[in-house]
Design a protein around this motif. Sequence first.
Motif, mmCIF file in Angstrom:
data_model
loop_
_atom_site.group_PDB
_atom_site.id
_atom_site.type_symbol
_atom_site.label_atom_id
_atom_site.label_comp_id
_atom_site.label_asym_id
_atom_site.label_seq_id
_atom_site.Cartn_x
_atom_site.Cartn_y
_atom_site.Cartn_z
ATOM 1 N N LEU A 5 1.133 -1.139 -0.405
ATOM 2 C CA LEU A 5 0.557 0.566 -0.035
ATOM 3 C C LEU A 5 1.206 1.288 0.444
ATOM 4 O O LEU A 5 2.102 1.039 0.320
ATOM 5 N N ARG A 6 0.186 2.275 -0.422
ATOM 6 C CA ARG A 6 1.161 3.339 -0.404
ATOM 7 C C ARG A 6 -0.182 4.562 -0.775
ATOM 8 O O ARG A 6 -1.486 4.312 -0.740
ATOM 9 N N TRP A 7 0.027 5.826 -0.066
ATOM 10 C CA TRP A 7 -0.405 6.459 -0.167
ATOM 11 C C TRP A 7 -1.052 7.568 -1.856
ATOM 12 O O TRP A 7 -0.532 7.180 -2.717
ATOM 13 N N HIS A 9 -2.153 10.346 -2.461
ATOM 14 C CA HIS A 9 -2.151 11.564 -2.625
ATOM 15 C C HIS A 9 -0.702 11.542 -1.360
ATOM 16 O O HIS A 9 -0.883 12.480 -0.402
ATOM 17 N N GLU A 10 0.782 11.174 -1.835
ATOM 18 C CA GLU A 10 1.957 11.564 -1.355
ATOM 19 C C GLU A 10 2.200 12.443 -0.515
ATOM 20 O O GLU A 10 2.485 13.009 0.650
ATOM 21 N N ASN A 11 1.636 13.495 -1.039
ATOM 22 C CA ASN A 11 2.181 15.416 -0.483
ATOM 23 C C ASN A 11 0.873 15.944 -0.041
ATOM 24 O O ASN A 11 1.158 16.722 0.869
ATOM 25 N N GLU A 12 0.164 15.046 0.434
ATOM 26 C CA GLU A 12 -1.288 15.341 0.788
ATOM 27 C C GLU A 12 -1.751 14.899 1.816
ATOM 28 O O GLU A 12 -2.804 14.839 2.560
ATOM 29 N N VAL A 13 -0.455 14.182 3.304
ATOM 30 C CA VAL A 13 -0.655 13.072 4.115
ATOM 31 C C VAL A 13 -0.545 14.634 5.145
ATOM 32 O O VAL A 13 -0.028 15.554 5.628
ATOM 33 N N ASP A 14 -2.074 15.520 5.957
ATOM 34 C CA ASP A 14 -2.131 15.753 6.864
ATOM 35 C C ASP A 14 -1.330 15.844 8.264
ATOM 36 O O ASP A 14 -0.993 16.838 8.682
ATOM 37 N N LEU A 15 -1.571 14.673 8.816
ATOM 38 C CA LEU A 15 -0.827 14.893 9.923
ATOM 39 C C LEU A 15 0.617 13.053 9.791
ATOM 40 O O LEU A 15 -0.007 12.122 10.110
ATOM 41 N N ARG A 16 1.791 13.942 10.089
ATOM 42 C CA ARG A 16 2.678 12.883 9.750
ATOM 43 C C ARG A 16 2.975 13.271 11.381
ATOM 44 O O ARG A 16 3.953 14.141 11.671
ATOM 45 N N LYS A 155 5.374 -0.930 13.558
ATOM 46 C CA LYS A 155 5.796 0.074 12.723
ATOM 47 C C LYS A 155 5.704 1.047 12.311
ATOM 48 O O LYS A 155 5.758 2.447 12.711
ATOM 49 N N THR A 156 4.737 1.239 11.544
ATOM 50 C CA THR A 156 4.347 2.161 10.672
ATOM 51 C C THR A 156 2.369 1.981 10.980
ATOM 52 O O THR A 156 1.922 0.732 10.196
ATOM 53 N N LEU A 162 -5.786 4.816 1.100
ATOM 54 C CA LEU A 162 -4.247 4.072 0.240
ATOM 55 C C LEU A 162 -4.225 3.688 -0.829
ATOM 56 O O LEU A 162 -5.734 2.614 -0.513
ATOM 57 N N VAL A 163 -3.925 2.815 -1.814
ATOM 58 C CA VAL A 163 -3.520 2.300 -2.203
ATOM 59 C C VAL A 163 -2.957 1.518 -2.810
ATOM 60 O O VAL A 163 -1.812 1.646 -2.753
ATOM 61 N N SER A 164 -2.727 0.631 -3.692
ATOM 62 C CA SER A 164 -1.479 -0.658 -4.243
ATOM 63 C C SER A 164 -2.607 -0.779 -5.490
ATOM 64 O O SER A 164 -3.190 -0.398 -6.544
#
Length: 165
Positions: A5-7, A9-16, A155-156, A162-164
């Motif tokens: 799985l990956r985001w 919209h990688e650049n649009e994660v609100d809270l890391r 771990k994460t 999320l999409v694959s």
Amino acid sequence: MSDILRWAHENEVDLRATINWSTPLSDDMLPTGLSADEDTAYFCAIVGRFDRGWRAYYVAMVYSQFVSTRHKNNDHLARLKELRSKRAETIWHLTLGTLTLQDKRLNEGIVKKIEGLMIYSHWHERCVTRTRSLRFSCDQSIQIINNGFNEPFHKTIAYGALVSG
């Protein structure tokens, strides 16, 4: 098709967020003030060690008080008593979590969202956290990385689109 799985919209994660978990203390040691991590901790977790490794049984935020104070509250003591009665052979430990945010200012609402996702993603049938385990929802995408003593935790953790493939 890939099952990783990956985001969406990688650049649009609100809270890391990153939580650095301390070396576990036996639960009777915390009131002595032996943990240097107490000054910076926003989370605590009751963990137990078994044949298959460490497992989290309770996760709580400690936004407005020290962990040693939280550890003396009646609800926290009741959870420890319940765990001890169900698994008398286990020595219960506490691990403290220091929070780091990427590009966000820390506030109680953010800490509550992270706590909710930690509870939801680590719930199992023997947990003593019940009220928030089955009803987590959030209006933001969240990514949490657990570092330090992270054996009882994934771990994460991610919540959002999320999409694959």
